[in-house]
Scaffold this motif. Structure first.
Motif, PDB file in Angstrom:
ATOM      1  N   PRO A  33       0.775  -1.009  -0.269  1.00 45.45           N
ATOM      2  CA  PRO A  33      -0.118   0.153  -0.104  1.00 45.45           C
ATOM      3  C   PRO A  33       0.813   1.384  -0.096  1.00 45.45           C
ATOM      4  N   VAL A  34       0.501   2.276  -0.623  1.00 46.95           N
ATOM      5  CA  VAL A  34       0.579   3.527  -0.581  1.00 46.95           C
ATOM      6  C   VAL A  34      -0.224   4.199  -0.379  1.00 46.95           C
ATOM      7  N   ALA A  35      -0.095   4.992   0.437  1.00 49.19           N
ATOM      8  CA  ALA A  35      -1.015   6.949   0.103  1.00 49.19           C
ATOM      9  C   ALA A  35      -1.161   7.344  -0.553  1.00 49.19           C
ATOM     10  N   THR A  36      -1.860   7.556  -1.593  1.00 44.39           N
ATOM     11  CA  THR A  36      -1.347   8.680  -2.731  1.00 44.39           C
ATOM     12  C   THR A  36      -2.702  10.606  -2.399  1.00 44.39           C
ATOM     13  N   PHE A  37      -1.784  11.410  -2.802  1.00 44.42           N
ATOM     14  CA  PHE A  37      -2.285  12.606  -2.368  1.00 44.42           C
ATOM     15  C   PHE A  37      -2.655  13.149  -4.109  1.00 44.42           C
TER      16      PHE A  37
END
Length: 219
Positions: A161-165
């Motif tokens: 997972p990578v939290a993407t903004f």
């Protein structure tokens, strides 16, 4: 010991120190040695406290990404969150990336904000080598205005997972706020600072279009 209490030989020895060779100047005149405390008895300077360690890492693929990632740093500064900044290219400095990601947790980091443009592999590769939360910030590009960066960071395979903004400075700002919110779960004081920051933001919003424009606040 007062100067007048010295014997003639001692006064002569003292006056000759300035003319003696450098090695001889370290020899104390007879009778003065007992007046000097040994080194271990001298008062010691208090040991300096180690500098506070950063808890958030801000990494970017290139120096040109800093104007975008600086918005994240500004938020962390405003909230009193310690951070470090590094240039870590997934393609040009793979060994540096490996070392950084593998050592991040043991060095005390609790979250990593990773900004990159174009192929933008930095956030994903970082997340593949650490269990720390990785917050990806797509940097705007000339060719596709950051859409390539956004898709490269957002389209991670299941399990990494990578939290993407959002693209650009808005995404960097939100990444800083998100990192602070994560840390605030275990830091009540930071939580109160974050609440106060959000309250100031709310008060700065005008109620009608005719209201005077509020003064610009720092992030």
């Amino acid at each position: 010991m007062a100067p007048n209490s010295l014997g003639a030989k001692q006064r002569k020895a003292l006056s000759s120190l300035g003319r003696a060779p450098i090695m001889q100047r370290f020899r104390l005149p007879f009778g003065l040695a007992g007046q000097i405390k040994p080194a271990e008895a001298q008062p010691r300077m208090p040991a300096q406290k180690p500098a506070s360690k950063p808890v958030v890492g801000i990494i970017m693929g290139s120096r040109s990404d800093w104007p975008t990632l600086e918005a994240a740093a500004g938020i962390l500064d405003a909230l009193g969150v310690r951070y470090e900044t590094r240039i870590v290219s997934a393609h040009r400095t793979p060994d540096r990336l490996y070392d950084y990601a593998k050592s991040a947790k043991s060095r005390g980091l609790k979250a990593i904000i990773a900004g990159a443009g174009g192929a933008a592999h930095l956030p994903g590769m970082t997340a593949s080598m650490t269990a720390l939360p990785v917050l990806g910030v797509p940097v705007e590009t000339r060719a596709l205005k950051g859409l390539d960066s956004l898709l490269s960071i957002a389209q991670m395979p299941g399990g990494i997972p990578v939290a993407t903004f959002a693209i650009g400075e808005a995404g960097a700002k939100n990444a800083g706020l998100f990192a602070a919110a994560l840390l605030a779960l275990e830091d009540p004081k930071l939580g109160r600072r974050l609440d106060a920051w959000r309250a100031r933001q709310t008060r700065a919003v005008a109620k009608t279009p005719t209201d005077k424009k509020p003064k610009k606040r720092k992030p």
